[in-house]
Design a protein around this motif. Structure first.
Motif, PDB file in Angstrom:
ATOM      1  N   ASN A 152       0.755  -1.375   0.072  1.00 17.09           N
ATOM      2  CA  ASN A 152       0.006   0.020  -0.132  1.00 17.09           C
ATOM      3  C   ASN A 152       0.901   1.316   0.030  1.00 17.09           C
ATOM      4  OD1 ASN A 152      -2.209   1.701   0.077  1.00 17.09           O
ATOM      5  ND2 ASN A 152      -2.420   1.258   2.410  1.00 17.09           N
ATOM      6  N   HIS A 164      -8.373   1.848   0.693  1.00 16.85           N
ATOM      7  CA  HIS A 164      -7.741   1.229   1.618  1.00 16.85           C
ATOM      8  C   HIS A 164      -6.936   2.397   2.379  1.00 16.85           C
ATOM      9  CE1 HIS A 164      -7.851  -2.117  -0.791  1.00 16.85           C
ATOM     10  NE2 HIS A 164      -7.346  -1.457  -1.942  1.00 16.85           N
ATOM     11  N   LEU A 171      -1.885  -4.728   0.288  1.00 13.63           N
ATOM     12  CA  LEU A 171      -3.214  -4.835  -0.117  1.00 13.63           C
ATOM     13  C   LEU A 171      -3.807  -6.348  -0.602  1.00 13.63           C
ATOM     14  CD1 LEU A 171      -3.108  -1.740  -2.373  1.00 13.63           C
ATOM     15  CD2 LEU A 171      -3.766  -1.867  -0.131  1.00 13.63           C
TER      16      LEU A 171
END
Length: 217
Positions: A152, A164, A171
């Motif tokens: 991420n 997110h 992720l």
């Protein structure tokens, strides 16, 4: 009579020792060859997983999942690739070249999740030499599996889809399985050739000993 028995014993012992030595050398060569081939294949499959992450990065940022799916399907058409899929952090298969398994869940104790979830606290980083593993598929054929974590990045957590939070470091993962059928077939071919050469050498050696011994004793 005694001299003949001695010749026979010497010839037999030398032949047995040579056969054992040739067998050990053949096994060592094949083991080394197998390790070399597996090392090359693991590097190739790991590069494929890395390429998928890089190729789909932008489509994920703009939330164009259908484009990401097409990229994955195109890459999966490469010869030898058995399976290419993207698994979310929750364990759901969100992309796969096998349509029937999309939206199914993968347990943390299953491959490839178990590579990071061997303990209660998941690993933050997996060394390259631990990213791949050889298993057998449902047909009993060997496949090499590798995975690549989808991190991420700041650009992900600030993307327009806002799916997110920045606190979520991973992720999901890209999971790739590559068939080892060609390597196994090559190794079997090497085994047959080496056995034939070793047997021929032992026979020639035995014949030579049988001819030379009478002149030496």
């Amino acid at each position: 009579m005694l001299k003949n028995n001695l010749k026979l014993k010497v010839s037999l012992y030398l032949t047995i020792m040579l056969s054992i030595a040739m067998g050990l050398l053949t096994l060592l060569f094949l083991k080394h060859r197998q390790e070399d081939l597996q090392s090359v294949m693991s590097a190739h499959v790991t590069e494929v997983a890395d390429m998928i992450v890089a190729s789909t990065r932008y489509t994920m940022l703009v939330n164009e999942r259908h484009i990401a799916e097409k990229i994955i399907n195109d890459i999966a058409r490469q010869k030898g690739l058995e399976r290419v899929r993207v698994i979310s952090k929750e364990g759901t298969i969100i992309h796969s070249n096998r349509k029937s398994e999309i939206m199914y869940s993968v347990e943390q104790t299953d491959e490839p999740c178990v590579q990071c979830h061997q303990t209660r606290t998941p690993l933050k980083e997996v060394p390259d030499d631990k990213r791949w593993k050889i298993t057998e598929d449902s047909r009993g054929h060997r496949v090499i599996n590798t995975m690549h974590a989808i991190r991420n990045e700041p650009s992900c957590s600030s993307a327009s889809c806002h799916e997110h939070p920045a606190s979520q470091t991973v992720l999901g993962i890209v999971d790739v399985a590559y068939s080892l059928d060609e390597i196994d077939q090559s190794l079997r071919s090497h085994v047959l050739h080496l056995i034939g050469l070793s047997a021929a050498f032992v026979v020639l050696f035995s014949v030579a000993i049988g001819i030379l011994l009478p002149t030496m004793m």
